[in-house]
Write a protein that holds these residues in place. Structure first.
Motif, mmCIF file in Angstrom:
data_model
loop_
_atom_site.group_PDB
_atom_site.id
_atom_site.type_symbol
_atom_site.label_atom_id
_atom_site.label_comp_id
_atom_site.label_asym_id
_atom_site.label_seq_id
_atom_site.Cartn_x
_atom_site.Cartn_y
_atom_site.Cartn_z
ATOM 1 N N TRP A 159 -9.577 -24.025 -18.190
ATOM 2 C CA TRP A 159 -10.150 -23.238 -17.108
ATOM 3 C C TRP A 159 -11.594 -22.878 -17.401
ATOM 4 O O TRP A 159 -11.987 -22.670 -18.553
ATOM 5 C CB TRP A 159 -9.343 -21.951 -16.887
ATOM 6 C CG TRP A 159 -7.967 -22.221 -16.383
ATOM 7 C CD1 TRP A 159 -6.821 -22.313 -17.116
ATOM 8 C CD2 TRP A 159 -7.601 -22.474 -15.028
ATOM 9 N NE1 TRP A 159 -5.760 -22.603 -16.307
ATOM 10 C CE2 TRP A 159 -6.196 -22.707 -15.017
ATOM 11 C CE3 TRP A 159 -8.303 -22.529 -13.817
ATOM 12 C CZ2 TRP A 159 -5.497 -22.989 -13.843
ATOM 13 C CZ3 TRP A 159 -7.607 -22.811 -12.654
ATOM 14 C CH2 TRP A 159 -6.223 -23.025 -12.666
ATOM 15 N N LEU A 160 -12.363 -22.778 -16.320
ATOM 16 C CA LEU A 160 -13.762 -22.392 -16.399
ATOM 17 C C LEU A 160 -14.049 -21.416 -15.270
ATOM 18 O O LEU A 160 -13.648 -21.653 -14.119
ATOM 19 C CB LEU A 160 -14.657 -23.633 -16.248
ATOM 20 C CG LEU A 160 -16.168 -23.431 -16.280
ATOM 21 C CD1 LEU A 160 -16.616 -22.983 -17.668
ATOM 22 C CD2 LEU A 160 -16.888 -24.729 -15.892
ATOM 23 N N ARG A 161 -14.683 -20.306 -15.592
ATOM 24 C CA ARG A 161 -15.111 -19.378 -14.538
ATOM 25 C C ARG A 161 -16.318 -19.981 -13.822
ATOM 26 O O ARG A 161 -17.216 -20.558 -14.450
ATOM 27 C CB ARG A 161 -15.459 -18.026 -15.131
ATOM 28 C CG ARG A 161 -14.264 -17.233 -15.620
ATOM 29 C CD ARG A 161 -13.608 -16.383 -14.544
ATOM 30 N NE ARG A 161 -14.423 -15.244 -14.224
ATOM 31 C CZ ARG A 161 -14.335 -14.045 -14.814
ATOM 32 N NH1 ARG A 161 -13.443 -13.852 -15.767
ATOM 33 N NH2 ARG A 161 -15.128 -13.050 -14.461
ATOM 34 N N ALA A 162 -16.350 -19.839 -12.510
ATOM 35 C CA ALA A 162 -17.479 -20.275 -11.686
ATOM 36 C C ALA A 162 -17.790 -19.123 -10.742
ATOM 37 O O ALA A 162 -17.607 -19.213 -9.524
ATOM 38 C CB ALA A 162 -17.138 -21.551 -10.914
ATOM 39 N N ASP A 163 -18.225 -18.014 -11.301
ATOM 40 C CA ASP A 163 -18.329 -16.759 -10.562
ATOM 41 C C ASP A 163 -19.482 -16.742 -9.563
ATOM 42 O O ASP A 163 -20.536 -17.349 -9.799
ATOM 43 C CB ASP A 163 -18.515 -15.601 -11.554
ATOM 44 C CG ASP A 163 -17.268 -15.343 -12.375
ATOM 45 O OD1 ASP A 163 -16.196 -15.847 -11.993
ATOM 46 O OD2 ASP A 163 -17.367 -14.644 -13.400
ATOM 47 N N PRO A 169 -11.048 -17.513 -24.689
ATOM 48 C CA PRO A 169 -11.018 -18.301 -23.452
ATOM 49 C C PRO A 169 -10.942 -17.381 -22.228
ATOM 50 O O PRO A 169 -9.892 -17.247 -21.590
ATOM 51 C CB PRO A 169 -9.765 -19.152 -23.617
ATOM 52 C CG PRO A 169 -8.852 -18.286 -24.436
ATOM 53 C CD PRO A 169 -9.745 -17.508 -25.375
ATOM 54 N N THR A 170 -12.053 -16.755 -21.910
ATOM 55 C CA THR A 170 -12.074 -15.718 -20.882
ATOM 56 C C THR A 170 -11.492 -16.198 -19.561
ATOM 57 O O THR A 170 -10.720 -15.479 -18.910
ATOM 58 C CB THR A 170 -13.510 -15.228 -20.668
ATOM 59 O OG1 THR A 170 -14.011 -14.703 -21.901
ATOM 60 C CG2 THR A 170 -13.573 -14.150 -19.596
ATOM 61 N N ALA A 171 -11.868 -17.396 -19.127
ATOM 62 C CA ALA A 171 -11.408 -17.889 -17.832
ATOM 63 C C ALA A 171 -9.889 -18.004 -17.785
ATOM 64 O O ALA A 171 -9.246 -17.569 -16.814
ATOM 65 C CB ALA A 171 -12.060 -19.235 -17.535
ATOM 66 N N ALA A 172 -9.306 -18.579 -18.820
ATOM 67 C CA ALA A 172 -7.848 -18.724 -18.839
ATOM 68 C C ALA A 172 -7.156 -17.368 -18.887
ATOM 69 O O ALA A 172 -6.112 -17.163 -18.252
ATOM 70 C CB ALA A 172 -7.428 -19.582 -20.031
#
Length: 308
Positions: free
Chosen positions: A70-74, A52-55
């Motif tokens: 969590w979600l990345r929105a880079d 879970p990279t984003a977390a």
């Protein structure tokens, strides 16, 4: 010391002097799974099939990652060519704190209306907070999409249409943002898209066999912290001690092979020769695993392959 190295794919690094010698004289062991994510899951047990990279990075950037999805929105830069749209950069766009805040101010209401909390605590890492258990489609990691046709890496599966629409709305809002005109005047890429990836919740528990971790990757640093393992940044002058530590050094993003060889691999080889490393394990991103011990240097009949 028992030392494990995370290395780029074998084909990229096997020409390095030290690696060529290790491959010739060491022992190959059972291969691991291919890929960065799989290599890290071998080193850190999280109970999750996908990291879970984003977390994980959120736990470093804001220390509020628990109990949310969590979600990345880079921030991203995409460019159209004659037939397609391609992802050319993600995250590392040289944004200042003021630019980050200005873009975030535009994006917050867009995602807020859709039921997601957006914020950007780090110039390279932006986030969406989703309700626990919210259905999400399959997202591609930016490393898999860079340089490729964007159509091959858009969200897929459940809720995919909704997330493609959100991406399109974000692209329109960012493209029209006045900051991008100023960035273009300065000759730097605009922030004209987002990249959704890394969805998941913070692991309740992380375990690791290592006593110390050395890495510049925030995901690795976060995993080490959750496993209560001390970590430090990569430094070419890393000091070796005579303890019985199990140490992991993450060199997988080092793509300048001559420099990697000179600054890291040859000094490690010399430390191995002086028997200050009891066991050296090579973990290539391509899945191959090798073990080298000090006594293996006497296998002089196994000659290292020389590059053409």
């Amino acid at each position: 010391m028992r030392l494990s190295l995370l290395l780029p794919a074998r084909k990229h690094v096997e020409s390095a002097t030290a690696v060529a010698r290790w491959l010739a004289r060491g022992d190959r062991i059972d291969d691991g799974a291919v890929g960065r994510d799989a290599a890290l899951r071998e080193c850190f047990s999280t109970g999750a099939a996908i990291l879970p990279t984003a977390a994980l990075t959120r736990s470093l950037d804001a220390n509020d990652a628990a109990d949310a999805l969590w979600l990345r929105a880079d921030p991203a830069f995409v460019m159209a060519d004659a037939v397609t749209l391609r992802l050319l950069a993600c995250g590392k766009l040289g944004l200042s704190a003021d630019e980050t805040a200005a873009f975030a101010q535009t994006l917050k209401p867009l995602f807020g209306d859709a039921g997601f909390a957006f914020d950007a605590p780090h110039p390279e890492r932006w986030y969406l907070s989703c309700a626990s258990g919210a259905p999400l489609p399959k997202f591609s990691a930016p490393a898999d999409a860079l340089g490729d046709d964007l159509a091959n890496h858009l969200p897929e599966g459940e809720q995919a249409r909704r997330w493609r629409a959100l991406l399109n709305e974000a692209q329109i809002a960012l493209t029209q943002h006045p900051l991008n005109a100023r960035r273009s005047q300065r000759g730097v890429p605009p922030v004209n898209s987002l990249w959704f990836w890394g969805a998941g919740m913070l692991p309740a528990r992380v375990r690791s066999e290592f006593d110390r971790v050395v890495s510049d990757d925030p995901v690795v640093v976060a995993l080490a912290g959750l496993a209560n393992v001390p970590s430090s940044q990569l430094e070419s002058n890393l000091r070796w001690d005579d303890g019985k530590e199990r140490v992991l050094i993450d060199l997988a993003d080092r793509r300048d092979i001559p420099r990697l060889d000179a600054e890291w691999l040859r000094p490690i080889d010399e430390t191995l020769r002086r028997r200050r490393i009891e066991r050296l394990e090579l973990r290539f991103e391509s899945g191959e695993r090798h073990v080298v011990r000090p006594a293996h240097r006497w296998r002089f009949w196994r000659r290292a392959k020389t590059s053409a």
